[in-house]
Scaffold this active site. Sequence first.
Site, PDB file in Angstrom:
ATOM      1  N   HIS A  48      -4.473 -25.984   0.237  1.00 22.43           N
ATOM      2  CA  HIS A  48      -5.170 -25.847   1.516  1.00 22.43           C
ATOM      3  C   HIS A  48      -6.433 -26.691   1.465  1.00 22.43           C
ATOM      4  CE1 HIS A  48      -3.328 -21.737   2.861  1.00 22.43           C
ATOM      5  NE2 HIS A  48      -2.421 -22.563   2.381  1.00 22.43           N
ATOM      6  N   GLU A  50      -9.519 -26.085   2.141  1.00 22.12           N
ATOM      7  CA  GLU A  50     -10.670 -25.439   1.513  1.00 22.12           C
ATOM      8  C   GLU A  50     -10.583 -25.511  -0.010  1.00 22.12           C
ATOM      9  OE1 GLU A  50      -8.615 -24.207   3.893  1.00 22.12           O
ATOM     10  OE2 GLU A  50      -9.501 -22.431   4.803  1.00 22.12           O
ATOM     11  N   CYS A  78      -7.865 -18.280   5.135  1.00 21.02           N
ATOM     12  CA  CYS A  78      -6.898 -17.232   4.791  1.00 21.02           C
ATOM     13  C   CYS A  78      -7.436 -16.443   3.594  1.00 21.02           C
ATOM     14  CB  CYS A  78      -5.547 -17.866   4.457  1.00 21.02           C
ATOM     15  SG  CYS A  78      -5.546 -18.822   2.917  1.00 21.02           S
ATOM     16  N   CYS A  81      -7.960 -18.618   0.416  1.00 18.88           N
ATOM     17  CA  CYS A  81      -9.134 -19.493   0.516  1.00 18.88           C
ATOM     18  C   CYS A  81     -10.426 -18.682   0.505  1.00 18.88           C
ATOM     19  CB  CYS A  81      -9.034 -20.356   1.763  1.00 18.88           C
ATOM     20  SG  CYS A  81      -7.692 -21.573   1.644  1.00 18.88           S
TER      21      CYS A  81
END
Length: 144
Positions: A48, A50, A78, A81
């Site tokens: 992801h 992040e 999420c 993260c």
Amino acid sequence: MELALAEARAAATRGEVPVGAVIVDPVSRTVLARAGNRTEELADPTAHAEVLAIREACRRLGSPRLPGLDLHVTLEPCAMCAAAISFARIRRVYFAAYDPKGGAVDHGPRFFSQPTCHHAPQSYGGIQEQRAGELLREFFRSRR
């Protein structure tokens, strides 16, 4: 947030869900890392934006923690993260679009509000929400 949106647009052109993240030193205004989603490209569910930005900033600083730094991301983080953000000790999280289904800051588990969360950064949502939301809607509309 403009740089994060640029990363999100670049992710979309690669066929990734358009999420971008940037880590900034708020004192010097130095961008330490920037990334867009790369889960498909890397065949890695943890890739992801992040997480990739956190990895890069930690690598650049030679430290597993990023105290005093801010994260700007185009979608509410999420749970995975949010945990990475907490473990990295990021100071503030600024996010654009809210994610009622998968978000974990203001929705779902509200990770930073849990008593088991070791470090809770300040978080601010809705920054450039309309632009980030439209980018996501356009991406998924084109996939249907």
